[in-house]
Design a protein around this motif. Structure first.
Motif, short mmCIF file in Angstrom:
data_model
loop_
_atom_site.label_atom_id
_atom_site.label_comp_id
_atom_site.label_asym_id
_atom_site.label_seq_id
_atom_site.Cartn_x
_atom_site.Cartn_y
_atom_site.Cartn_z
N LEU A 149 -4.37 -18.27 -36.15
CA LEU A 149 -3.38 -17.39 -36.76
C LEU A 149 -2.28 -17.01 -35.79
O LEU A 149 -2.51 -16.85 -34.59
CB LEU A 149 -4.05 -16.11 -37.27
N ARG A 152 1.80 -12.49 -36.26
CA ARG A 152 2.15 -11.82 -37.51
C ARG A 152 1.02 -11.94 -38.53
O ARG A 152 0.70 -10.99 -39.23
CB ARG A 152 3.43 -12.39 -38.09
N GLU A 153 0.39 -13.11 -38.59
CA GLU A 153 -0.72 -13.30 -39.53
C GLU A 153 -1.91 -12.43 -39.17
O GLU A 153 -2.58 -11.88 -40.05
CB GLU A 153 -1.11 -14.77 -39.58
N HIS A 183 2.34 -15.15 -45.90
CA HIS A 183 1.43 -14.93 -44.77
C HIS A 183 -0.02 -14.92 -45.23
O HIS A 183 -0.90 -15.51 -44.58
CB HIS A 183 1.75 -13.61 -44.06
N ALA A 186 -1.16 -18.39 -45.91
CA ALA A 186 -1.39 -19.11 -44.66
C ALA A 186 -2.72 -18.70 -44.03
O ALA A 186 -3.46 -19.53 -43.49
CB ALA A 186 -0.24 -18.86 -43.69
N ILE A 187 -3.03 -17.40 -44.10
CA ILE A 187 -4.29 -16.91 -43.56
C ILE A 187 -5.46 -17.56 -44.27
O ILE A 187 -6.42 -18.04 -43.64
CB ILE A 187 -4.37 -15.37 -43.68
#
Length: 214
Positions: A149, A152-153, A183, A186-187
């Motif tokens: 990650l 920011r994530e 985000h 993406a996580i």
């Protein structure tokens, strides 16, 4: 709402904090047996604030009560209160499923945080105490998928663990809701969390965070 704690002063203190914040506390209980009797009798209880350490052994009776509720199919919102910021206890609480919170007892004096936690679990969300989350949101654990990650994530995941919605995260980080959604997606991808119901995906992501410390 039901408040469960074997300490009279603590129980009353929690009740007063919740009532002052506009919550409807329909009953209080001093142990798990009384809690279960109250839940059978009171049909309008929509959340429980429950101490983890209860009679008779003062170890994990509150956690066991949560697990029993989930095993029976109950989706009642439950906020567990603990004296210690234990990732192990937080993992057990979160693993019970959606609608569960784990807060330090010190947070009882923070009415806003306590009420937010109660409302989050009532809506099926998950809440983990910020102090526990702060110990764990780090890329330092060598076996952790968290290393994938971005900073920011990890920040978004931290706020997810604390119970924030996407809109709440957007406000905290001064981002657009669309950016937060990106985000979060993406996580989920980086942590290899499959596409299931949204509240379950968030629980799985929080569990992955907690288990990074094992």
């Amino acid at each position: 709402m039901l408040v469960v704690d074997d300490g009279l002063l603590i129980r009353e203190g929690i009740r007063q904090v919740l009532v002052a914040a506009g919550c409807d506390v329909v009953a209080v209980a001093g142990d798990v047996a009384e809690m279960m009797e109250t839940l059978t009798r009171e049909s309008d209880v929509d959340a429980v604030v429950l101490d983890i350490r209860m009679p008779p052994t003062h170890t994990d009776e509150g956690l066991k009560a949560l697990e029993d509720l989930r095993a029976s199919g109950s989706h009642l919102g439950v906020v567990l209160l603990s004296m210690y910021g234990s990732p192990t206890l937080a993992i057990r609480a979160t693993a019970a499923g959606a609608g569960t919170g784990y807060l330090l007892k010190d947070r009882v004096t923070d009415a806003d945080m306590l009420v937010r936690a109660v409302r989050t679990v009532m809506g099926g969300g998950t809440v983990v105490d910020p102090e526990v989350v702060a110990q764990l949101v780090s890329p330092a654990h060598p076996r952790s998928d968290l290393r994938r990650l971005t900073d920011r994530e990890r920040e978004v995941l931290r706020l997810m663990a604390e119970g924030s919605s996407n809109l709440g995260i957007a406000g905290r980080l001064v981002l657009s809701p669309k950016t937060v959604e990106s985000h979060v997606a993406a996580i989920m991808t980086k942590l290899r969390i499959e596409s299931v119901r949204e509240e379950h995906r968030r629980v799985l992501a929080v569990l992955r965070l907690l288990r990074a410390s094992e």
